[in-house]
Design a protein around this motif. Structure first.
Motif, short mmCIF file in Angstrom:
data_model
loop_
_atom_site.label_atom_id
_atom_site.label_comp_id
_atom_site.label_asym_id
_atom_site.label_seq_id
_atom_site.Cartn_x
_atom_site.Cartn_y
_atom_site.Cartn_z
N GLU A 126 85.26 17.05 27.74
CA GLU A 126 86.32 16.80 26.77
C GLU A 126 87.35 17.93 26.69
OE1 GLU A 126 86.55 15.13 22.20
OE2 GLU A 126 84.74 16.15 22.87
N ILE A 127 86.94 19.16 26.97
CA ILE A 127 87.88 20.28 26.90
C ILE A 127 89.03 20.09 27.88
CG2 ILE A 127 86.63 21.72 28.57
CD1 ILE A 127 88.32 23.17 25.48
N GLU A 128 88.80 19.31 28.94
CA GLU A 128 89.84 19.06 29.94
C GLU A 128 91.04 18.33 29.36
OE1 GLU A 128 88.59 17.38 33.74
OE2 GLU A 128 86.53 17.82 33.13
N TYR A 129 90.81 17.54 28.34
CA TYR A 129 91.90 16.67 27.87
C TYR A 129 92.11 16.68 26.36
CZ TYR A 129 87.86 13.57 27.40
OH TYR A 129 86.63 13.05 27.09
N LEU A 130 91.52 17.60 25.65
CA LEU A 130 91.72 17.66 24.19
C LEU A 130 93.20 17.76 23.83
CD1 LEU A 130 88.91 19.97 22.81
CD2 LEU A 130 89.51 17.71 21.94
N GLY A 131 93.89 18.70 24.41
CA GLY A 131 95.31 18.88 24.13
C GLY A 131 96.14 17.73 24.67
N LEU A 132 95.81 17.27 25.87
CA LEU A 132 96.56 16.17 26.48
C LEU A 132 96.47 14.90 25.65
CD1 LEU A 132 95.52 16.66 30.22
CD2 LEU A 132 97.71 17.24 29.17
N GLN A 133 95.28 14.61 25.15
CA GLN A 133 95.09 13.40 24.33
C GLN A 133 95.95 13.46 23.08
OE1 GLN A 133 93.14 10.63 25.17
NE2 GLN A 133 94.34 9.78 23.50
N GLU A 134 95.98 14.60 22.43
CA GLU A 134 96.81 14.75 21.23
C GLU A 134 98.29 14.60 21.57
OE1 GLU A 134 98.22 15.34 17.38
OE2 GLU A 134 96.24 14.72 18.07
N MET A 135 98.71 15.15 22.72
CA MET A 135 100.11 15.02 23.13
C MET A 135 100.48 13.55 23.30
SD MET A 135 100.62 18.01 25.97
CE MET A 135 99.44 19.35 25.92
N GLU A 136 99.57 12.78 23.91
CA GLU A 136 99.82 11.36 24.12
C GLU A 136 99.84 10.58 22.81
OE1 GLU A 136 97.01 9.82 26.94
OE2 GLU A 136 97.68 11.19 28.51
N ASP A 137 99.05 11.02 21.84
CA ASP A 137 98.94 10.31 20.57
C ASP A 137 100.11 10.57 19.63
OD1 ASP A 137 96.56 9.27 21.48
OD2 ASP A 137 95.29 10.59 20.25
N ARG A 138 100.85 11.63 19.86
CA ARG A 138 101.95 11.96 18.97
C ARG A 138 103.13 11.01 19.23
NH1 ARG A 138 101.95 18.54 18.16
NH2 ARG A 138 99.84 18.55 17.30
N PRO A 139 103.79 10.61 18.15
CA PRO A 139 104.95 9.72 18.34
C PRO A 139 106.08 10.46 19.05
CG PRO A 139 104.73 10.36 16.03
CD PRO A 139 103.54 10.92 16.76
N GLY A 140 106.81 9.76 19.88
CA GLY A 140 107.91 10.39 20.61
C GLY A 140 107.37 11.32 21.67
N GLU A 141 108.24 12.16 22.15
CA GLU A 141 107.82 13.14 23.16
C GLU A 141 107.26 14.36 22.48
OE1 GLU A 141 109.48 13.93 26.63
OE2 GLU A 141 110.15 11.91 27.04
N CYS A 142 106.20 14.86 23.01
CA CYS A 142 105.61 16.09 22.49
C CYS A 142 106.41 17.24 23.08
CB CYS A 142 104.13 16.18 22.88
SG CYS A 142 103.28 17.58 22.18
N GLY A 143 107.27 17.81 22.27
CA GLY A 143 108.22 18.82 22.75
C GLY A 143 107.55 20.07 23.29
N HIS A 144 108.12 20.54 24.35
CA HIS A 144 107.63 21.76 24.97
C HIS A 144 108.86 22.52 25.44
CE1 HIS A 144 105.56 24.68 27.29
NE2 HIS A 144 104.54 23.95 27.68
N ASP A 145 108.92 23.75 25.10
CA ASP A 145 110.10 24.54 25.46
C ASP A 145 110.00 25.14 26.86
OD1 ASP A 145 108.22 26.53 25.14
OD2 ASP A 145 109.33 27.63 23.60
N GLY A 146 108.98 24.75 27.60
CA GLY A 146 108.80 25.27 28.95
C GLY A 146 108.10 26.61 29.01
N SER A 147 107.82 27.19 27.84
CA SER A 147 107.15 28.49 27.84
C SER A 147 105.69 28.32 28.20
CB SER A 147 107.27 29.15 26.46
OG SER A 147 106.52 28.44 25.51
N GLU A 148 105.13 29.38 28.68
CA GLU A 148 103.71 29.39 29.00
C GLU A 148 103.05 30.47 28.16
OE1 GLU A 148 102.81 29.77 33.10
OE2 GLU A 148 103.94 28.00 33.67
#
Length: 179
Positions: A126-148
């Motif tokens: 599950e650790i592989e996709y915890l963040g990814l799943q939340e990004m997909e569940d959020r309405p609209g685009e999950c904004g990312h400023d390109g920073s790492e």
């Protein structure tokens, strides 16, 4: 989110219970609280640390625990489980994967049939996709400023002796002898 924030979440997830599925549920709730950028950084750091465990000796340990076999998804889940150990124990095991034999989580598996490890299995996919799943569940685009996130050198360099893992091998020798 930086490495300290990542490890803080991983280590605080232990309040949810001893099993990785309980910790995953707890972390899933925390993902809702993160900003878009923190969420991306959490996922990037999870991938980074799992990547640090992509090592021949760690793979050899997974093969020993797998009774002589370990596929890609099994190794991915094993590396995720290593992250669940928290920063200190994760680094400690990466320095010498034979130290897995010292962990109570592994010691309680010794002598047991892996088909009955159930929730004790050293696997956390599950650790592989915890963040990814939340990004997909959020309405609209999950904004990312390109920073790492900063990838600190908080985990010591791994010992690169690709020799055997004698204690772990002895502890799980019965698995190698199975038909």
């Amino acid at each position: 989110m930086n490495a300290d924030g990542f490890w803080d979440l991983i280590e605080r997830s232990a309040v949810a219970g001893p099993y990785v599925w309980q910790r995953g549920d707890w972390l899933e709730e925390r993902m809702h609280e993160l900003s878009d950028i923190e969420l991306h950084h959490f996922q990037d750091l999870a991938d980074h640390y799992r990547g640090l465990a992509d090592d021949e000796r760690v793979y050899h340990a997974a093969v020993i625990l797998g009774g002589g076999a370990c596929g890609d998804s099994g190794f991915d889940g094993f590396r995720g489980w290593l992250v669940s150990l928290g920063r200190e124990r994760f680094g400690w095991v990466l320095e010498d994967p034979d130290r897995l034999a010292d962990l109570p989580e592994i010691a309680r598996l010794a002598g047991r049939d892996p088909r009955h490890w159930d929730e004790d299995e050293p696997h956390w996919e599950e650790i592989e996709y915890l963040g990814l799943q939340e990004m997909e569940d959020r309405p609209g685009e999950c904004g990312h400023d390109g920073s790492e996130p900063e990838y600190p050198d908080d985990i010591p360099q791994r010992h690169r002796d690709y020799g055997q893992l004698p204690r772990l091998t002895a502890m799980f020798a019965y698995l190698q002898a199975r038909p």
